[in-house]
Design a protein around this motif. Structure first.
Motif, short mmCIF file in Angstrom:
data_model
loop_
_atom_site.label_atom_id
_atom_site.label_comp_id
_atom_site.label_asym_id
_atom_site.label_seq_id
_atom_site.Cartn_x
_atom_site.Cartn_y
_atom_site.Cartn_z
N THR A 99 -6.90 11.03 6.08
CA THR A 99 -7.53 9.81 6.58
C THR A 99 -8.88 10.11 7.21
OG1 THR A 99 -6.31 10.01 8.67
CG2 THR A 99 -5.35 8.65 6.95
N GLU A 100 -9.05 11.32 7.67
CA GLU A 100 -10.32 11.70 8.31
C GLU A 100 -11.35 12.17 7.29
OE1 GLU A 100 -11.96 15.03 11.53
OE2 GLU A 100 -9.89 14.31 11.64
N TYR A 101 -10.91 12.84 6.23
CA TYR A 101 -11.86 13.49 5.33
C TYR A 101 -12.02 12.82 3.96
CZ TYR A 101 -11.84 17.34 8.68
OH TYR A 101 -11.97 18.10 9.82
N SER A 228 -4.17 11.02 -4.27
CA SER A 228 -5.18 10.82 -3.25
C SER A 228 -4.89 9.59 -2.42
CB SER A 228 -6.56 10.69 -3.91
OG SER A 228 -7.56 10.35 -2.95
N TYR A 229 -4.62 8.47 -3.09
CA TYR A 229 -4.41 7.22 -2.38
C TYR A 229 -3.19 7.29 -1.46
CZ TYR A 229 -4.17 2.25 -1.43
OH TYR A 229 -4.14 1.03 -0.79
N ASN A 230 -2.12 7.86 -1.95
CA ASN A 230 -0.90 7.91 -1.15
C ASN A 230 -1.02 8.83 0.06
OD1 ASN A 230 0.26 6.08 -2.85
ND2 ASN A 230 1.67 7.52 -3.83
N PRO A 234 -0.48 6.53 3.67
CA PRO A 234 0.96 6.85 3.57
C PRO A 234 1.87 5.66 3.87
CG PRO A 234 0.02 7.76 5.58
CD PRO A 234 -1.14 7.28 4.75
N ASN A 235 1.34 4.64 4.54
CA ASN A 235 2.15 3.46 4.84
C ASN A 235 2.00 2.37 3.79
OD1 ASN A 235 3.10 4.58 7.28
ND2 ASN A 235 1.22 3.93 8.33
N ILE A 256 -3.35 -1.59 -10.80
CA ILE A 256 -2.52 -1.00 -9.75
C ILE A 256 -2.28 -2.06 -8.70
CG2 ILE A 256 -2.52 0.66 -7.86
CD1 ILE A 256 -2.03 2.03 -10.39
N THR A 257 -1.05 -2.16 -8.24
CA THR A 257 -0.70 -3.17 -7.25
C THR A 257 -0.78 -2.60 -5.85
OG1 THR A 257 1.64 -2.60 -7.41
CG2 THR A 257 0.83 -4.35 -8.85
N GLY A 258 -1.27 -3.42 -4.92
CA GLY A 258 -1.19 -3.10 -3.51
C GLY A 258 -2.22 -2.14 -2.97
N ILE A 259 -3.30 -1.85 -3.74
CA ILE A 259 -4.28 -0.91 -3.23
C ILE A 259 -5.30 -1.62 -2.34
CG2 ILE A 259 -4.08 0.51 -5.30
CD1 ILE A 259 -6.87 -0.47 -6.11
N SER A 260 -5.97 -0.84 -1.49
CA SER A 260 -7.00 -1.38 -0.61
C SER A 260 -8.18 -1.87 -1.44
CB SER A 260 -7.48 -0.30 0.37
OG SER A 260 -8.64 -0.72 1.06
#
Length: 325
Positions: A99-101, A228-230, A234-235, A256-260
């Motif tokens: 999440t940081e990098y 990468s996405y997961n 992770p939530n 893809i379902t549910g991605i940002s």
């Protein structure tokens, strides 16, 4: 000779600083190496050793999920979860703090096709390698010919014919592990898997491979994207399974379902992605998620991915960007 940019005085000063930095790193490594309990590195013991044996104060040590940042003898060092001391940020550190990098910009990656790329971003990392992706789509004028010399011609309707399919993907040991579908269906030879073989042809995409990279490919595989996405979300994980009628997590129109929708790192709209599941439905609404499926799409472009060499470290700059050491 004494005072110039490469003068004797400056060189002597830099040599002294390097000697001091090396000495400080070695002292930290001794304490980290002595922080194992029953064969396993113990970060709490490492912190105690640093404080007790090197007189490092609490405020000089930052513990972020087991990764230590240590200010020592006027230098900054990192100690990863295995007790390795480095001056730069390693793949293991990046992998432990996605999440940081993930998504951070890299300022100094260069390749032969650099004129076609505005910026590179950290896309993924594991304990050994760091993967970068172009921040924006790359046009067809920078896409390579296939292995038999066929041009993409604003679509993959011809270049995919240069490839056999899963056979080509599995033959390349560098990238065979990036597409599970090819391993599960080693005899697959439909148009989509052939197009995916083109995207995973490291020899074809070598003009995006700079001196600091092991290989380049024409875009992320669906596996690499989901990995990468997961890790970054992770939530909000995308379910990932393969069956002969498609990938779970992909809905009927190929998206893809549910991605940002706000994270530009995962904005792969109208971009080729390597990886086709048999029977994935064709749709007139492409939206970037038919992975090398509709071979005649002319609006789709590329976001090449490069795998950096093992052992690469990054420096964080004051502006929040990163550079390769």
């Amino acid at each position: 000779m004494l005072m110039g940019e490469n003068g004797i005085i400056k060189q002597a000063k830099e040599a002294k600083q390097e000697t001091e930095r090396t000495g400080a790193r070695e002292k930290l490594q001794i304490e980290a190496s002595g922080s194992y309990e029953e064969g396993k590195y113990d970060v709490n013991k490492a912190k105690e050793n640093l404080k007790n044996n090197l007189n490092i104060k609490d405020e000089q040590i930052t513990d972020s999920e087991g990764i230590l940042t240590v200010e020592y003898e006027n230098h900054k060092f990192y100690i990863d979860k295995k007790g390795k001391v480095t001056e730069g940020i390693t793949s293991g550190i990046i992998a432990s703090k996605p999440t940081e990098y993930f998504g951070k910009s890299i300022t100094n990656y260069e390749c032969e096709n650099s004129e076609g790329v505005s910026e590179w971003q950290i896309f993924y990392a594991d304990d050994e390698k760091i993967y970068l992706i172009t921040s924006q789509n790359v046009g067809y004028e920078y896409a390579p010919k296939g292995k038999l010399g066929t041009s993409p011609n604003k679509g993959l309707s011809e270049v995919y014919k240069d490839y056999k399919g899963s056979e080509d993907i599995l033959a390349n040991q560098k990238t065979a592990n990036l597409l599970k579908y090819a391993k599960d269906y080693p005899d697959a030879a439909n148009g989509g898997i052939k197009a995916s073989a083109y995207l995973l042809d490291t020899e074809a995409w070598k003009r995006f491979k700079g001196e600091k990279a092991e290989y380049a490919i024409g875009g992320p595989t669906i596996d690499l994207f989901i990995f990468s996405y997961n890790k970054k979300y992770p939530n909000n994980k995308i379910e990932y399974k393969i069956k002969n009628s498609g990938y779970y997590g992909i809905n009927d129109d190929g998206c893809i379902t549910g991605i940002s929708t706000t994270d530009t790192l995962y904005s792969i709209y109208y971009t080729w992605i390597a990886g086709l599941a048999e029977g994935l439905p064709t749709t007139s609404d492409f939206r970037g998620w038919i992975p090398a499926r509709n071979l005649n799409w002319e609006v789709a472009m590329f976001r090449p991915v490069v795998c950096l060499n093992s052992g690469i470290e990054l420096n964080e700059l004051e502006n929040g960007m990163f550079e390769i050491k």
